[in-house]
Scaffold this active site. Structure first.
Site, PDB file in Angstrom:
ATOM      1  N   GLY A  14      72.270 -11.186  33.794  1.00 48.10           N
ATOM      2  CA  GLY A  14      71.908  -9.872  34.328  1.00 48.10           C
ATOM      3  C   GLY A  14      73.154  -9.153  34.804  1.00 48.10           C
ATOM      4  N   ASP A 127      65.889   1.190  46.231  1.00 46.71           N
ATOM      5  CA  ASP A 127      65.948   1.097  44.774  1.00 46.71           C
ATOM      6  C   ASP A 127      64.807   0.233  44.237  1.00 46.71           C
ATOM      7  OD1 ASP A 127      66.942   1.680  42.258  1.00 46.71           O
ATOM      8  OD2 ASP A 127      68.471   0.111  42.295  1.00 46.71           O
TER       9      ASP A 127
END
Length: 265
Positions: A14, A127
């Site tokens: 990631g 977020d």
């Protein structure tokens, strides 16, 4: 926080705006971990991953918060070792797949519980999106909330404001999921995490959102204005048409909250 020795396994699993994530192994006990790595010299006074490690330390004890194992700042990089997780919710929705309402309810309720925990400790995530909602490796039905790199303490009083038309203005959060306040340059609080969660829920149900950002076609500055206008033009009712009304109500409710008001979880 203790520092430990790890082996990093490539390739990366990631990446984000500040760091890359690798699978790692704790050399002391053999435990598999997720290892975040960010370039950062020793002269930097506020390292990004150190900030995230401190937030995570404060938030430990809730089942939706991943375990944290260690942090280290070396001459050229900083590292954060944490619980290794499975797929993200976005991985479960390839090519605009519509997710069953029952599954979406489970995602929303678990995320809402995590938000209640972090908000009561005075933190706003800033977020919330599918990519930051991960499935537990041991139990894929359990959701974990990740990426506290831009999380902040929120405060009493009037929210600070920035003019979105100011040169160099960059909206906080991720464009598709951000609240209208983020678009308008208003400081974010608990209500904005809730609004982003409502966007996530509606996207999972519908398979898409009408303002889908296309970074390969639009410069970010133009996209921010176009997405902002689209969010204003689409009512909660129109976005949730054909689905249980609780989902559109979540969006309406989040936008009705005051800056300092905690949601009724």
């Amino acid at each position: 926080m203790p520092t430990m020795e790890y082996t990093i396994h490539k390739p990366e699993i990631g990446k984000g705006g500040f760091s890359r994530v690798f699978r790692g192994t704790d050399m002391g006990c053999g435990r598999a971990v997720a290892l975040k790595k960010s370039r950062c010299s020793l002269v930097i006074k506020k390292p990004h991953l150190r900030h995230e490690s401190r937030i995570l330390q404060l938030l430990q004890s809730h089942p939706a918060i991943p375990a944290i194992y260690g942090y280290a700042h070396l001459p050229h990089f900083e590292y954060l070792a944490m619980e290794l997780l499975g797929e993200s919710v976005s991985d479960l929705q390839p090519d605009g797949t519509k997710i069953a309402p029952k599954t979406v309810v489970s995602v929303v309720l678990q995320t809402m519980s995590a938000l209640q925990h972090i908000h009561k400790l005075g933190i706003v995530h800033r977020d919330i999106k599918q990519g930051n909602l991960m499935c537990s490796l041991n139990d894929p039905s359990r959701i974990k909330l990740i990426d506290f790199g831009i999380s902040r303490m929120f405060y009493e009083g009037e929210p600070k404001r920035r003019d979105p038309a100011t040169k160099g203005y960059k909206m906080v959060g991720t464009l598709d999921w951000a609240s209208l306040n983020a678009h308008d340059g208003i400081a974010l609080s608990a209500r904005d995490d809730f609004e982003s969660l409502a966007h996530v829920a509606l996207d999972l149900l519908r398979g898409d959102l009408p303002w889908g950002y296309r970074p390969w076609l639009e410069p970010r500055r133009i996209a921010q204005e176009e997405v902002r206008a689209s969010k204003r033009s689409h009512t909660a009712e129109s976005l949730g048409a054909g689905f249980p009304p609780e989902f559109s109500s979540l969006l309406t409710y989040s936008r009705s909250l005051r800056f300092n008001q905690l949601p009724d979880y």
